[in-house]
Design a protein around this motif. Structure first.
Motif, PDB file in Angstrom:
ATOM      1  N   ARG A 123       0.820  -1.216   0.000  1.00  0.00           N
ATOM      2  CA  ARG A 123       0.000   0.000   0.000  1.00  0.00           C
ATOM      3  C   ARG A 123       0.856   1.268   0.000  1.00  0.00           C
ATOM      4  NH1 ARG A 123      -4.780  -0.796   4.401  1.00  0.00           N
ATOM      5  NH2 ARG A 123      -5.395  -2.918   3.863  1.00  0.00           N
ATOM      6  N   LEU A 124       1.943   1.256   0.753  1.00  0.00           N
ATOM      7  CA  LEU A 124       2.807   2.435   0.783  1.00  0.00           C
ATOM      8  C   LEU A 124       3.436   2.680  -0.582  1.00  0.00           C
ATOM      9  CD1 LEU A 124       4.584   2.191   4.250  1.00  0.00           C
ATOM     10  CD2 LEU A 124       2.751   3.754   3.554  1.00  0.00           C
ATOM     11  N   ALA A 125       3.840   1.615  -1.249  1.00  0.00           N
ATOM     12  CA  ALA A 125       4.405   1.759  -2.597  1.00  0.00           C
ATOM     13  C   ALA A 125       3.370   2.366  -3.542  1.00  0.00           C
ATOM     14  CB  ALA A 125       4.896   0.412  -3.118  1.00  0.00           C
ATOM     15  N   GLU A 126       2.121   1.923  -3.432  1.00  0.00           N
ATOM     16  CA  GLU A 126       1.046   2.469  -4.267  1.00  0.00           C
ATOM     17  C   GLU A 126       0.798   3.945  -3.977  1.00  0.00           C
ATOM     18  OE1 GLU A 126      -2.215  -0.120  -3.306  1.00  0.00           O
ATOM     19  OE2 GLU A 126      -1.452  -1.752  -4.577  1.00  0.00           O
ATOM     20  N   ARG A 127       1.013   4.350  -2.736  1.00  0.00           N
ATOM     21  CA  ARG A 127       0.777   5.744  -2.323  1.00  0.00           C
ATOM     22  C   ARG A 127       1.993   6.643  -2.589  1.00  0.00           C
ATOM     23  NH1 ARG A 127      -2.169   5.152   3.589  1.00  0.00           N
ATOM     24  NH2 ARG A 127      -3.888   3.838   2.880  1.00  0.00           N
ATOM     25  N   GLY A 128       3.082   6.063  -3.044  1.00  0.00           N
ATOM     26  CA  GLY A 128       4.273   6.859  -3.331  1.00  0.00           C
ATOM     27  C   GLY A 128       5.069   7.251  -2.096  1.00  0.00           C
ATOM     28  N   PHE A 129       5.105   6.384  -1.092  1.00  0.00           N
ATOM     29  CA  PHE A 129       5.873   6.643   0.128  1.00  0.00           C
ATOM     30  C   PHE A 129       7.324   6.931  -0.244  1.00  0.00           C
ATOM     31  CE2 PHE A 129       8.383   4.859   3.746  1.00  0.00           C
ATOM     32  CZ  PHE A 129       8.012   5.797   4.697  1.00  0.00           C
TER      33      PHE A 129
END
Length: 192
Positions: free
Chosen positions: A73-79
């Protein structure tokens, strides 16, 4: 995931469903950085949405939302932070699909926790510095070559300016020595 507060320390989030473990890692990092703790994956999302996080120490096996799911999820959100898996799960080939930056198998001693956070801080500092240099040089050359009226309502220029400011604040927070920022500023980019 905005960088809005004025704290000058690197920001670490420790995520582990075992409260004692998360608190122990946070205690080990005291004095080295600003540390938040989350006792599950869902709570980690809440912290990250409300405060900037530079380094995430993340357990893989958690009952509400697994560390693997948090990573996805963080990767999808551009963390834009660094992620260190800190877990009792021995790695297998499934880790090839996970977007983490380091992997530590429990138990971890005090110095290893501090060392991995410092290593990831340094890596993130230089990554951030590179992004800042790119944004700031674009802003500088456009400022020199265009009129204030041209820049005044130009959305893309404003976005670059804001990005450069945000990246500069983060680089200053992460760098041990900000003389690199001063050296960058001393270069004449517009040829005047």
């Amino acid at each position: 995931m905005a960088d809005t507060d004025t704290n000058q320390d690197p920001r670490v989030l420790v995520v582990d469903d075992e409260k004692e473990v998360a608190d122990a890692y946070a205690l080990r990092l005291r004095g080295e950085c600003t540390v938040d703790t989350a006792y599950g994956g869902q709570e980690a999302f809440s912290v990250i949405e409300n405060r900037p996080v530079d380094i995430l120490l993340l357990d893989r096996h958690m009952p509400d939302v697994s560390g693997d799911e948090v990573l996805t999820r963080l990767a999808e959100r551009g963390f834009e932070g660094r992620v260190v898996m800190v877990t009792a799960i021995d790695p297998e080939f499934d880790v090839l699909e996970l977007p983490f930056d380091d992997y530590l198998c429990k138990p971890i001693d005090r110095e290893d926790v501090r060392s991995v956070v410092d290593q990831q801080r340094q890596i993130l500092a230089y990554e951030t510095l590179g992004k800042y240099f790119g944004a700031k040089s674009t802003q500088t050359v456009l400022t020199a070559q265009t009129s204030p009226e041209q820049r005044e309502n130009h959305e893309q220029f404003e976005a670059v300016r804001e990005r450069a400011t945000r990246l500069e604040r983060r680089a200053q927070r992460l760098l041990d020595d900000d003389t690199l920022l001063a050296k960058f500023e001393s270069v004449d980019r517009d040829g005047r």
